[in-house]
Design a protein around this motif. Structure first.
Motif, PDB file in Angstrom:
ATOM      1  N   GLU A   1      48.103  24.175 -82.026  1.00 21.75           N
ATOM      2  CA  GLU A   1      48.695  24.225 -83.366  1.00 21.75           C
ATOM      3  C   GLU A   1      47.624  24.093 -84.448  1.00 21.75           C
ATOM      4  O   GLU A   1      47.726  24.713 -85.517  1.00 21.75           O
ATOM      5  CB  GLU A   1      49.743  23.124 -83.514  1.00 21.75           C
TER       6      GLU A   1
ATOM      7  N   VAL B   1      55.209  26.512 -91.107  1.00 22.55           N
ATOM      8  CA  VAL B   1      56.368  26.517 -90.216  1.00 22.55           C
ATOM      9  C   VAL B   1      57.348  27.628 -90.582  1.00 22.55           C
ATOM     10  O   VAL B   1      58.033  28.186 -89.719  1.00 22.55           O
ATOM     11  CB  VAL B   1      57.068  25.139 -90.243  1.00 22.55           C
TER      12      VAL B   1
ATOM     13  N   GLU C   1      56.470  30.790 -88.850  1.00 21.31           N
ATOM     14  CA  GLU C   1      56.780  30.713 -87.422  1.00 21.31           C
ATOM     15  C   GLU C   1      58.248  31.047 -87.166  1.00 21.31           C
ATOM     16  O   GLU C   1      58.583  31.744 -86.200  1.00 21.31           O
ATOM     17  CB  GLU C   1      56.468  29.305 -86.909  1.00 21.31           C
TER      18      GLU C   1
ATOM     19  N   MET D   1      58.362  30.658 -83.394  1.00 21.01           N
ATOM     20  CA  MET D   1      58.912  29.376 -82.975  1.00 21.01           C
ATOM     21  C   MET D   1      59.791  29.543 -81.739  1.00 21.01           C
ATOM     22  O   MET D   1      59.742  28.732 -80.797  1.00 21.01           O
ATOM     23  CB  MET D   1      59.703  28.743 -84.117  1.00 21.01           C
TER      24      MET D   1
ATOM     25  N   LEU E   1      57.886  20.355 -83.056  1.00 18.32           N
ATOM     26  CA  LEU E   1      57.925  20.228 -84.512  1.00 18.32           C
ATOM     27  C   LEU E   1      56.989  19.123 -84.996  1.00 18.32           C
ATOM     28  O   LEU E   1      56.234  19.308 -85.966  1.00 18.32           O
ATOM     29  CB  LEU E   1      59.351  19.939 -84.975  1.00 18.32           C
TER      30      LEU E   1
ATOM     31  N   LYS F   1      53.312  20.171 -84.759  1.00 22.22           N
ATOM     32  CA  LYS F   1      52.967  21.055 -85.873  1.00 22.22           C
ATOM     33  C   LYS F   1      52.742  20.242 -87.150  1.00 22.22           C
ATOM     34  O   LYS F   1      51.786  20.470 -87.895  1.00 22.22           O
ATOM     35  CB  LYS F   1      54.067  22.093 -86.105  1.00 22.22           C
TER      36      LYS F   1
ATOM     37  N   PHE G   1      56.890  21.350 -95.514  1.00 20.39           N
ATOM     38  CA  PHE G   1      57.093  21.628 -94.092  1.00 20.39           C
ATOM     39  C   PHE G   1      58.551  21.373 -93.699  1.00 20.39           C
ATOM     40  O   PHE G   1      59.179  22.188 -93.010  1.00 20.39           O
ATOM     41  CB  PHE G   1      56.152  20.741 -93.275  1.00 20.39           C
TER      42      PHE G   1
ATOM     43  N   SER H   1      61.406  24.096 -92.567  1.00 17.93           N
ATOM     44  CA  SER H   1      61.973  23.948 -91.227  1.00 17.93           C
ATOM     45  C   SER H   1      63.500  23.905 -91.287  1.00 17.93           C
ATOM     46  O   SER H   1      64.177  24.491 -90.439  1.00 17.93           O
ATOM     47  CB  SER H   1      61.435  22.680 -90.569  1.00 17.93           C
TER      48      SER H   1
END
Length: 330
Positions: free
Chosen positions: A7, A132, A135, A141, A155, A158, A221, A225
């Motif tokens: 990562e 993220v 991803e 992801m 998670l 990351k 982040f 997410s």
């Protein structure tokens, strides 16, 4: 290769991360260069020239005031009083007011620390959200979770890679920033008054700036997410900081709400960075009488702001982890 190493490589190899950080460095360099070019050293020659100009301005003001007084006496009716007209004093013409700007490190560097922390916090938010968010939107992801089905571990790894990178960049840039402005103060200002206590105070302020940068990165982040897209985090940021804060400030001002600044995010950021912010309620009647009559005030401390940071982080990251566990990976 460990998941954390993978990562970290993924984050540092992203062109967006590299180019964005290069842009941040260029902006900071421009600010430092501007401060260097717009400030000057107060040499004995500069001080002497400023004193001479202050003396000339004082003498000219005395002559004008005397002429105005004589004109008043010649034009007014008998019994009029011209003695209350302004009379220049030496204290009103000090040499320091005629000197070019100079960078006093002890007085001015705190603003530079706040500037650095603010710019890095914005960068951290964007980098964290795009890391993220990209991803999720690209399907990376989902592919990663096929061979690493531990959702929360993925998670959190990351997030850890992001925070370690942000911490390293912030510490490095803070050291360079401090050194650059110490040099600017040496060449274009003064370092007078920088005792060990003053250096320690600035170090603690930079540490609070580091926390603000990490919080901004973690919030970006977490929001990306939750929404599984970078645009979600950016939209929330624009909605909260621009639309909500501007609109809320206007509404509260019209309603004459007590301590309206308390409801605005910049006030809490300032309280965190500068240790305290005093709010004054100008709509309330003053307390006391005569010269001692003062407006009611409220002081927001960095501890209060810190509690708000903890609540924000717990809310955003807690929601991000909860949604990752409960929602389908599609």
């Amino acid at each position: 290769m460990s998941l954390y190493t993978a990562e970290t490589r993924r984050l540092t190899k992203r062109r967006f991360t590299r180019f964005f950080l290069i842009g941040v460095v260029l902006v900071l360099g421009a600010i430092a260069a501007g401060m260097f070019l717009t400030n000057h050293k107060n040499t004995p020659e500069v001080v002497a020239a400023a004193q001479a100009k202050a003396d000339r301005e004082f003498q000219q003001a005395v002559v004008r005031a005397e002429a105005d007084r004589k004109a008043c006496e010649a034009q007014t009716q008998p019994g009029s009083d011209c003695s209350q007209m302004w009379t220049p004093t030496r204290e009103e013409f000090q040499a320091q007011w005629y000197m070019p700007p100079t960078f006093d490190f002890r007085k001015n560097f705190k603003d530079m620390v706040t500037t650095l922390a603010s710019i890095l916090a914005v960068a951290a938010f964007v980098i964290g959200a795009s890391f993220v968010g990209a991803e999720w939107s690209s399907g990376g992801m989902m592919n990663l979770l096929l061979w690493r089905p531990q959702r929360l571990k993925v998670l959190n790894t990351k997030l850890a890679a992001l925070l370690v990178l942000l911490a390293g960049v912030t510490v490095a840039l803070s050291a360079l920033w401090t050194g650059a402005f110490a040099l600017i103060a040496s060449l274009r200002g003064t370092l007078d008054g920088m005792t060990s206590g003053a250096w320690q105070s600035y170090l603690l302020m930079e540490l609070r700036g580091l926390v603000m940068v990490l919080v901004a990165g973690a919030v970006g982040f977490g929001l990306a997410s939750i929404g599984r897209h970078t645009a979600v985090a950016m939209g929330v940021a624009i909605g909260v900081l621009v639309v909500l804060q501007a609109g809320l400030g206007t509404v509260l001002a019209m309603a004459q709400v007590k301590y309206l600044e308390m409801y605005l995010a910049p006030t809490w950021i300032a309280a965190w960075m500068t240790k305290s912010v005093e709010l004054i309620d100008y709509n309330a009647p003053c307390v006391g009488s005569g010269d001692t009559c003062v407006q009611p005030s409220l002081t927001l401390t960095w501890q209060m702001a810190g509690a708000g940071i903890v609540i924000l982080i717990a809310l955003v990251l807690g929601t991000a982890m909860w949604t990752l566990r409960k929602r389908d990976i599609t």
